[in-house]
Design an enzyme around this catalytic site. Structure first.
Site, PDB file in Angstrom:
ATOM      1  N   ARG A  17     -10.649  11.935   5.363  1.00  0.00           N
ATOM      2  CA  ARG A  17      -9.625  10.964   5.763  1.00  0.00           C
ATOM      3  C   ARG A  17     -10.202   9.567   5.969  1.00  0.00           C
ATOM      4  NH1 ARG A  17      -6.166   9.762  10.856  1.00  0.00           N
ATOM      5  NH2 ARG A  17      -4.045   9.476  10.026  1.00  0.00           N
ATOM      6  N   ILE A  68      -0.929   5.358   7.464  1.00  0.00           N
ATOM      7  CA  ILE A  68      -1.339   6.688   7.012  1.00  0.00           C
ATOM      8  C   ILE A  68      -0.789   7.667   8.036  1.00  0.00           C
ATOM      9  CG2 ILE A  68      -3.579   6.449   8.188  1.00  0.00           C
ATOM     10  CD1 ILE A  68      -4.815   8.249   6.087  1.00  0.00           C
ATOM     11  N   SER A  69      -0.134   8.717   7.564  1.00  0.00           N
ATOM     12  CA  SER A  69       0.582   9.625   8.466  1.00  0.00           C
ATOM     13  C   SER A  69      -0.340  10.349   9.431  1.00  0.00           C
ATOM     14  CB  SER A  69       1.367  10.665   7.651  1.00  0.00           C
ATOM     15  OG  SER A  69       2.402  10.063   6.917  1.00  0.00           O
ATOM     16  N   GLN A  70       0.233  10.745  10.553  1.00  0.00           N
ATOM     17  CA  GLN A  70      -0.475  11.578  11.524  1.00  0.00           C
ATOM     18  C   GLN A  70      -0.932  12.868  10.840  1.00  0.00           C
ATOM     19  OE1 GLN A  70       2.049  12.928  14.664  1.00  0.00           O
ATOM     20  NE2 GLN A  70       0.415  13.952  15.798  1.00  0.00           N
TER      21      GLN A  70
END
Length: 245
Positions: free
Chosen positions: A68, A94-96
C-alpha cells in the site's frame, strides 16, 4: 589471537548489517500484518451487516502482498498502513483498507474472474483485485490520477490490470461483460450501463447515496435470467461519482 578477534568482530559487524537490512525489508510487511489484524477485528465487529465474520483467505493473502505504501504520496508513506483513508491529491482518497477488504471479499472472485473497477484512484484497490482475479479493468475520470495509476501499476508489475481515463458511469463496453463490478465512488443510483455490462450470475458492489446524505454499501446480484436483486449492507462515506450527467 588478534587475528581471531578481528575475524569475530568482522563477523558480528556483518551479522548486524544483515539484520539491519532484513529489518528494513520487513518493516512494511510487519505493518501490513498488524493492519490485517485490525481489519479482521473490524470484520468481526460488523459481521451483522456483512453476513459473515471472516474474510476469504485469498483476500487476506492479497492484503499481505500488495504494498500500500507504493500507492500513496511520499508524504503519506508513514501512514500507509493505518486503517483509514488517505489523501492522494485532486480531492480524492485511497480507501480505508477495511473497506478495500470487504468490497473485494463480497465479490467472491476467483482466478477466472473478469472484473471492472470504477474509480481507479491510487490503483491500490486494482492491485488487490489483481491478486485474486483473472483480469482487471479499471477506469478513472481524473486524467492525472489515471496516468499516475497506470505508471504505478506498470512499475509494480501488475500486468493483469488494464487502465484508462474516462467516465466510469458508462463502464467499459468494449471489454464487457464482467463477472464482477466494483464502484469506489458514491452514486445517487446504480448506473444502468453497469447493470447491462454485468454477466448473468455476476455481482456488483457500489456505495449509493449523495454527498450530503447517508451512503450505504449495496451488493447487487444478477441471476441467470438477468433478474436484479440488491442488498443494503452498511453505512459508508465515499467521494462522489462524477461525470457529465
Amino acid at each position: 589471537m588478534n587475528k581471531q578477534f578481528r575475524l569475530v568482530i568482522f563477523a558480528i559487524m556483518l551479522f548486524g548489517v544483515a539484520n539491519y537490512a532484513m529489518a528494513g525489508e520487513t518493516a512494511y510487511e510487519r505493518q501490513r500484518n498488524r493492519l490485517i489484524d485490525m481489519i479482521q477485528a473490524d470484520v468481526r465487529s460488523t459481521s451483522y451487516f456483512l453476513g459473515k465474520d471472516a474474510l476469504d483467505e485469498k483476500v487476506l493473502q492479497a492484503l499481505r502482498k500488495v504494498p500500500r505504501h507504493e500507492f500513496v504520496p511520499e508524504a503519506q508513506r508513514p501512514n500507509a498502513y493505518l486503517n483509514r483513508p488517505l489523501p492522494i491529491g485532486h480531492g480524492q482518497t485511497i480507501s480505508q483498507p477495511y473497506i478495500v477488504a470487504i468490497m473485494t471479499d463480497l465479490l467472491e472472485l476467483d482466478e477466472n474472474s473478469r472484473v471492472l473497477e470504477i474509480g481507479t484512484g491510487s490503483a491500490y484497490q486494482a492491485a488487490v483485485l489483481a491478486e485474486v482475479a483473472g483480469s482487471v479493468y479499471t477506469i478513472e475520470i481524473i486524467e492525472a490520477l489515471a496516468d499516475q495509476a497506470a505508471r504505478d501499476l506498470k512499475r509494480l508489475g501488475y500486468d493483469k490490470v488494464q487502465s484508462r481515463a474516462g467516465d466510469g458511469y458508462y463502464g467499459w463496453e468494449g471489454a464487457a461483460p464482467f463477472d464482477a463490478i466494483m464502484v469506489t465512488a458514491a452514486a445517487s443510483h446504480i448506473p444502468p450501463p453497469l447493470i447491462k455490462q454485468l454477466k448473468p450470475g455476476g455481482r456488483m458492489i457500489i456505495p449509493v447515496g449523495g454527498r450530503f446524505t447517508v451512503q450505504h454499501l449495496v451488493l447487487v446480484n444478477k441471476d441467470q435470467e438477468n433478474r436484479i436483486t440488491s442488498r443494503q449492507l452498511l453505512p459508508v462515506r465515499f467521494v462522489p461519482l462524477t461525470g457529465d450527467r
